[in-house]
Design a protein around this motif. Structure first.
Motif, short mmCIF file in Angstrom:
data_model
loop_
_atom_site.label_atom_id
_atom_site.label_comp_id
_atom_site.label_asym_id
_atom_site.label_seq_id
_atom_site.Cartn_x
_atom_site.Cartn_y
_atom_site.Cartn_z
N THR A 120 0.81 -1.22 0.00
CA THR A 120 0.00 0.00 0.00
C THR A 120 0.84 1.27 0.00
OG1 THR A 120 -0.14 -0.04 2.41
CG2 THR A 120 -1.94 -1.09 1.20
N SER A 121 2.17 1.13 0.06
CA SER A 121 3.00 2.33 0.10
C SER A 121 2.91 3.11 -1.21
CB SER A 121 4.45 1.99 0.42
OG SER A 121 4.98 1.24 -0.64
N SER A 122 2.53 2.44 -2.28
CA SER A 122 2.29 3.18 -3.53
C SER A 122 0.97 2.69 -4.11
CB SER A 122 3.44 2.97 -4.52
OG SER A 122 3.00 2.33 -5.69
N ILE A 123 0.20 3.64 -4.64
CA ILE A 123 -1.12 3.30 -5.20
C ILE A 123 -0.94 2.37 -6.39
CG2 ILE A 123 -1.23 5.35 -6.70
CD1 ILE A 123 -4.24 3.80 -4.93
N LYS A 124 0.22 2.51 -7.05
CA LYS A 124 0.46 1.69 -8.24
C LYS A 124 0.61 0.22 -7.86
CE LYS A 124 2.46 5.49 -10.77
NZ LYS A 124 3.71 6.24 -10.98
N SER A 125 1.39 -0.06 -6.83
CA SER A 125 1.54 -1.47 -6.45
C SER A 125 0.25 -1.99 -5.83
CB SER A 125 2.75 -1.68 -5.54
OG SER A 125 2.63 -0.96 -4.35
N ALA A 126 -0.48 -1.13 -5.09
CA ALA A 126 -1.76 -1.57 -4.51
C ALA A 126 -2.74 -1.94 -5.62
CB ALA A 126 -2.33 -0.48 -3.62
N ASN A 127 -2.83 -1.09 -6.64
CA ASN A 127 -3.75 -1.39 -7.75
C ASN A 127 -3.36 -2.67 -8.48
OD1 ASN A 127 -5.32 0.82 -7.30
ND2 ASN A 127 -4.31 2.12 -8.83
N PHE A 128 -2.05 -2.82 -8.68
CA PHE A 128 -1.54 -4.02 -9.35
C PHE A 128 -1.92 -5.26 -8.54
CE2 PHE A 128 1.49 -5.35 -12.68
CZ PHE A 128 1.64 -6.67 -12.34
N PHE A 129 -1.67 -5.17 -7.24
CA PHE A 129 -1.99 -6.28 -6.35
C PHE A 129 -3.47 -6.65 -6.43
CE2 PHE A 129 -3.92 -7.37 -2.26
CZ PHE A 129 -3.32 -8.59 -2.00
N GLU A 130 -4.34 -5.65 -6.33
CA GLU A 130 -5.77 -5.94 -6.30
C GLU A 130 -6.25 -6.55 -7.62
OE1 GLU A 130 -8.31 -2.90 -4.60
OE2 GLU A 130 -6.78 -2.39 -3.13
N LYS A 131 -5.75 -6.01 -8.72
CA LYS A 131 -6.17 -6.53 -10.03
C LYS A 131 -5.74 -7.98 -10.19
CE LYS A 131 -6.34 -2.50 -13.01
NZ LYS A 131 -5.44 -1.72 -13.86
N ALA A 132 -4.48 -8.26 -9.85
CA ALA A 132 -3.97 -9.63 -10.01
C ALA A 132 -4.71 -10.58 -9.08
CB ALA A 132 -2.47 -9.67 -9.75
N ASN A 133 -4.93 -10.13 -7.86
CA ASN A 133 -5.58 -11.02 -6.90
C ASN A 133 -7.03 -11.28 -7.25
OD1 ASN A 133 -5.53 -12.55 -4.40
ND2 ASN A 133 -6.96 -10.97 -3.68
N ASP A 134 -7.70 -10.32 -7.87
CA ASP A 134 -9.08 -10.52 -8.32
C ASP A 134 -9.16 -11.72 -9.25
OD1 ASP A 134 -10.20 -8.54 -6.90
OD2 ASP A 134 -10.31 -7.08 -8.54
N ILE A 135 -8.11 -11.95 -10.02
CA ILE A 135 -8.13 -13.03 -11.00
C ILE A 135 -7.69 -14.36 -10.38
CG2 ILE A 135 -7.25 -13.81 -13.24
CD1 ILE A 135 -6.71 -10.81 -13.85
N CYS A 136 -6.59 -14.35 -9.62
CA CYS A 136 -6.06 -15.64 -9.18
C CYS A 136 -6.44 -15.97 -7.73
CB CYS A 136 -4.54 -15.69 -9.35
SG CYS A 136 -3.66 -14.58 -8.26
N ASN A 137 -6.94 -14.99 -7.01
CA ASN A 137 -7.38 -15.22 -5.63
C ASN A 137 -6.35 -15.95 -4.78
OD1 ASN A 137 -9.15 -14.97 -3.52
ND2 ASN A 137 -10.21 -16.90 -3.98
N ASN A 138 -5.14 -15.44 -4.80
CA ASN A 138 -4.08 -15.99 -3.96
C ASN A 138 -3.23 -14.83 -3.46
OD1 ASN A 138 -1.93 -17.28 -2.77
ND2 ASN A 138 -1.66 -18.81 -4.40
N PRO A 139 -3.78 -14.06 -2.48
CA PRO A 139 -3.15 -12.80 -2.08
C PRO A 139 -1.70 -12.94 -1.65
CG PRO A 139 -4.95 -13.40 -0.57
CD PRO A 139 -5.03 -14.33 -1.76
N LYS A 140 -1.39 -13.99 -0.91
CA LYS A 140 -0.02 -14.11 -0.41
C LYS A 140 0.96 -14.33 -1.56
CE LYS A 140 3.30 -14.31 2.56
NZ LYS A 140 4.02 -13.03 2.74
N ALA A 141 0.52 -15.15 -2.55
CA ALA A 141 1.40 -15.40 -3.69
C ALA A 141 1.62 -14.11 -4.48
CB ALA A 141 0.82 -16.48 -4.59
N VAL A 142 0.54 -13.35 -4.72
CA VAL A 142 0.68 -12.09 -5.46
C VAL A 142 1.61 -11.15 -4.69
CG1 VAL A 142 -0.51 -10.10 -6.44
CG2 VAL A 142 -1.64 -12.33 -6.44
#
Lengths: 477, 95
Positions: free
Chosen positions: A321-343
């Motif tokens: 969350t320190s950058s909105i860019k990495s937070a957005n990337f994280f959320e988009k990727a996790n929406d698809i693969c649903n594996n937050p820790k791996a992302v």
């Protein structure tokens, strides 16, 4: 030597990401040919009438609310007078005694410790033009494209005590401005930069020492290094019985040295007076509350949510969350693969390292959130091993191809066919009677060697669980 | 005199003006009478009157953030006494 306390206040200038300049309809975009984003208003021709861009007020109020400031219901603009070729009007339109935002604060984290840094004020003002030194003629060339690009100046209280705190404050501020989407924060382009006011005093002394000001630092490294340099310099001067002069320091980042600029004793006589061409800004509660209610989720709130919603460790949530860019990337990727820790692991690990090496940001990478999610899906389904995945990721990073294509093209699909693996295991067992004997004599390490041989035969593609299982079955037969 | 010669020299310096001795005399006298004239306002009782931020009774004059074409560079640089590489050229600024 006495112990010294360092007193630092930062003045941060953030160029607002509006489409147009502060008082005219010229473009604010960076990098155009010199003097092509100019009109009579921003070049200070006589007789023109500036009109304030409504987005400037909105963005400044957003920044004020996000940094816990009081928003002034009555505010005005003033002229700050000085002569310099980068300022065609010979005054900068700024705010003097009635700025838009007053009295806020930011919480920063330094080595796990939370600290609150006061914010004195945030005001709106216009940027100046760019001066280019012409090495051939020795003249100075004036490019007025940046004249009147809107800025907010965020002035901190002298609450900062060392370089680490200054950098943490700047990083926190940058992250908030990015979340708000009011500044693109490209420090190398100068859209986020800061002035450092610094003084030292012996511990226990009440009065502040004389301070120096260093202008226009545009990287975290420069801020850090200047503070270390200037702190040491001031202490040395005092220890040697000298006095600190109030002066402006110019920081040479390449050499890592600061030196005093020619003293301009009258420079601070700015003769501020109210700008007669611009009307006062009067904000209603409704206007302010509307902006407040529509502020995006701020970094510290998002961090809490990541810990709760995705069960991520605080460390991971903090970095993502320190950058909105990495937070957005994280959320988009996790929406698809649903594996937050791996992302999270990918974004913080190999991916981060490769971005650093290339000196690019996550949204400039060829790897899309969809690509990363697909790669994680391939691992989760057992199609490829995590070791192979690293190799695939490097390919993705360089080529921008998607994971599936790379895996298929390079034949990297994990071998999970028990029959085929069994053949290989038997071959390796036969070729290594010594290892078998070692294992039977109680040397468990021998197994590792044998697994290694099998993985080598399959170029790392054999499913390690199956290899282990079959190997033990065969040896223990 | 409400404005001293030192005041005038200081203002002249900030304004990048060089004054002859005669001009210094003249401006000191002229500026003093201007300041004296304006100082009449000080005799007015302003108890309870709010400071004026703008002489007209207007507020919140804004424009939309919509881009429009800028001027041609030739037009912008037309009045510059000296230009080079698409820029106004000025004597070297020492930093």
């Amino acid at each position: 030597m006495k112990d010294y306390e360092v007193i630092i206040g930062l003045e941060v200038h953030a160029e607002l990401s509006t489409n147009t300049k502060m008082y005219c309809n010229c473009s604010t975009s960076f990098g155009a040919d010199p003097n092509t984003h100019c009109c009579p208003i921003c070049t200070g021709m006589p007789g023109v009438l500036p009109v304030l861009n409504e987005k400037v007020v909105e963005y400044a109020v957003k920044a004020g609310l996000a940094t816990n400031c009081d928003i002034s219901r009555f505010s005005k603009q003033d002229r700050k007078n000085y002569f310099y070729p980068d300022l065609p009007k010979a005054y900068q339109t700024s705010q003097y005694d009635l700025p838009l935002c007053l009295g806020g604060h930011l919480d920063i984290n330094v080595n796990g410790e939370k600290k609150r840094i006061g914010i004195t004020r945030i005001h709106i003002e216009e940027d100046a033009g760019k001066l280019i030194h012409d090495a051939y003629t020795g003249d100075t060339l004036v490019d007025m494209n940046r004249c009147a690009v809107p800025l907010i100046e965020i002035v901190s209280e002298p609450d900062i005590r060392n370089a680490d705190e200054a950098v943490a404050y700047m990083q926190t501020l940058k992250s908030i401005l990015e979340y708000l989407n009011v500044c693109d924060c490209k420090m190398q382009e100068g859209s986020l930069r800061c002035d450092v006011n610094l003084s030292v005093r012996p511990v226990g002394q009440k009065e502040f020492g004389t301070r120096t000001e260093t202008k226009n630092l545009n990287s975290f490294k420069a801020i850090h290094n200047l503070i270390e340099f200037e702190t040491n310099r001031q202490i040395k001067v005092i220890e040697e019985g000298g006095k600190i002069k109030q002066e402006t320091i110019r920081w040479d980042d390449a050499k890592g040295i600061g030196y005093a600029m020619r003293a301009k004793e009258d420079a601070h006589d700015y003769r501020y007076f109210p700008e007669p061409d611009l009307a006062p800004i009067v904000l209603s509660d409704e206007y302010v509350n509307n902006i407040k209610d529509n502020l995006p989720e701020m970094p510290h709130i998002k961090k809490e949510r990541y810990m709760k919603e995705f069960s991520l460790p605080e460390y991971d949530a903090d970095i993502l969350t320190s950058s909105i860019k990495s937070a957005n990337f994280f959320e988009k990727a996790n929406d698809i693969c649903n594996n937050p820790k791996a992302v999270a692991n990918w974004i913080m690990g190999d991916f981060a390292r490769m971005l650093n090496e290339k000196e690019i940001e996550i949204d400039e990478s060829k790897v899309t959130p969809e690509n990363l999610a697909e790669l994680i899906n391939l691992i989760d389904k057992g199609t490829i091993s995590s070791k192979i995945a690293k190799q695939v990721f490097e390919d993705m990073f360089e080529s921008g191809e998607n994971a599936k294509e790379i895996v298929e093209k390079k034949g990297l699909v994990q071998m999970s066919d028990e029959g085929a693996i069994k053949e290989l295991v038997e071959k390796v067992v036969q070729a290594n009677p010594q290892s078998i004997a070692d294992y039977k004599a109680g040397k468990d390490k021998a197994i590792g060697f044998l697994v290694g041989q099998i993985m080598k035969e399959t170029k790392g593609k054999a499913n390690p669980q199956i290899v282990n299982k079959l190997l033990l079955e065969i040896i223990n037969k | 005199m409400s404005v001293s010669k030192e005041d005038v020299l200081h203002i002249a310096k900030l304004s990048k003006l060089n004054l002859t001795d005669e001009e210094l005399e003249m401006y000191t006298k002229d500026l003093s009478s201007i300041v004296d004239f304006a100082n009449q306002l000080s005799s007015i009782d302003v108890e309870g009157v709010k400071p004026t931020a703008h002489i007209l009774n207007i507020q919140n004059v804004f424009r939309k953030d919509v881009m429009q074409p800028s001027f041609d560079r030739e037009e912008i640089l037309k009045n510059a006494p000296s230009k080079d590489a698409g820029c106004i050229s000025v004597p070297k600024v020492v930093e």
